[in-house]
Design an enzyme around this catalytic site. Structure first.
Site, PDB file in Angstrom:
ATOM      1  N   HIS A  59       0.799  -1.230   0.000  1.00 56.18           N
ATOM      2  CA  HIS A  59       0.000   0.000   0.000  1.00 56.18           C
ATOM      3  C   HIS A  59       0.834   1.284   0.000  1.00 56.18           C
ATOM      4  CE1 HIS A  59       1.232  -0.590   4.090  1.00 56.18           C
ATOM      5  NE2 HIS A  59       0.988   0.690   4.307  1.00 56.18           N
ATOM      6  N   HIS A  74       1.777   7.075  -0.228  1.00 60.13           N
ATOM      7  CA  HIS A  74       0.914   6.207   0.582  1.00 60.13           C
ATOM      8  C   HIS A  74      -0.428   6.087  -0.132  1.00 60.13           C
ATOM      9  CE1 HIS A  74      -0.959   4.379   4.071  1.00 60.13           C
ATOM     10  NE2 HIS A  74       0.257   4.290   4.611  1.00 60.13           N
TER      11      HIS A  74
END
Length: 156
Positions: A59, A74
């Protein structure tokens, strides 16, 4: 003083980091930068700068430039809890990357379907001075930008 041009890793609406609904990012605890609110579809997240893929998680990823500027991307908020579901990595940690090179395919719709915010914060790791980040006009205006567009300049 060196400057690092940081490009949008995904397309979408550019937003100031202060508008990210997570205090870790909005307060600059990780570093300062900007964010992109992506469309709710399958997208390719690219390297925001050229360098080495210092850290690669399903992620999130960090690219370290040759000038030792670490840029964190992110993909979504609290997405670590998905344990990689909705993300496909195309590179390996330690790989050299060029700005614009695909790093991860991001299934934004699946993240949204799980009730998570898909916004993509992009920050210069450990940057404590917000004034060292010069956001692109699109960030200040909340405008739509394509992947690879100028997001901000980091002065170090």
């Amino acid at each position: 003083m060196g400057t690092t041009q940081v490009f949008a890793p995904v397309g979408g609406r550019a937003v100031p980091l202060t508008e990210v609904p997570d205090p870790v990012f909005s307060a600059g605890m990780v570093g300062h930068g900007a964010a992109v609110d992506p469309p709710h579809e399958m997208i390719e997240a690219v390297a925001p700068v050229s360098g080495r893929l210092l850290k690669l998680m399903p992620h999130a990823y960090v690219v370290m430039t040759p000038d030792n500027v670490g840029v964190l991307v992110h993909l979504g908020l609290d997405t670590v809890q998905l344990k990689g579901d909705g993300f496909t990595a195309h590179l390996s940690q330690g790989d050299s990357v060029t700005a614009g090179q695909v790093v991860i395919t991001y299934d934004v719709a699946s993240v949204v379907a799980k009730g998570l915010n898909p916004i993509v914060p992009v920050v210069v790791m450990d940057e404590r001075e917000p004034d060292n980040i010069v956001p692109a006009e699109a960030v200040l205006e909340g405008a739509q930008i394509p992947s690879g567009a100028k997001l901000f300049i980091a002065n170090k």
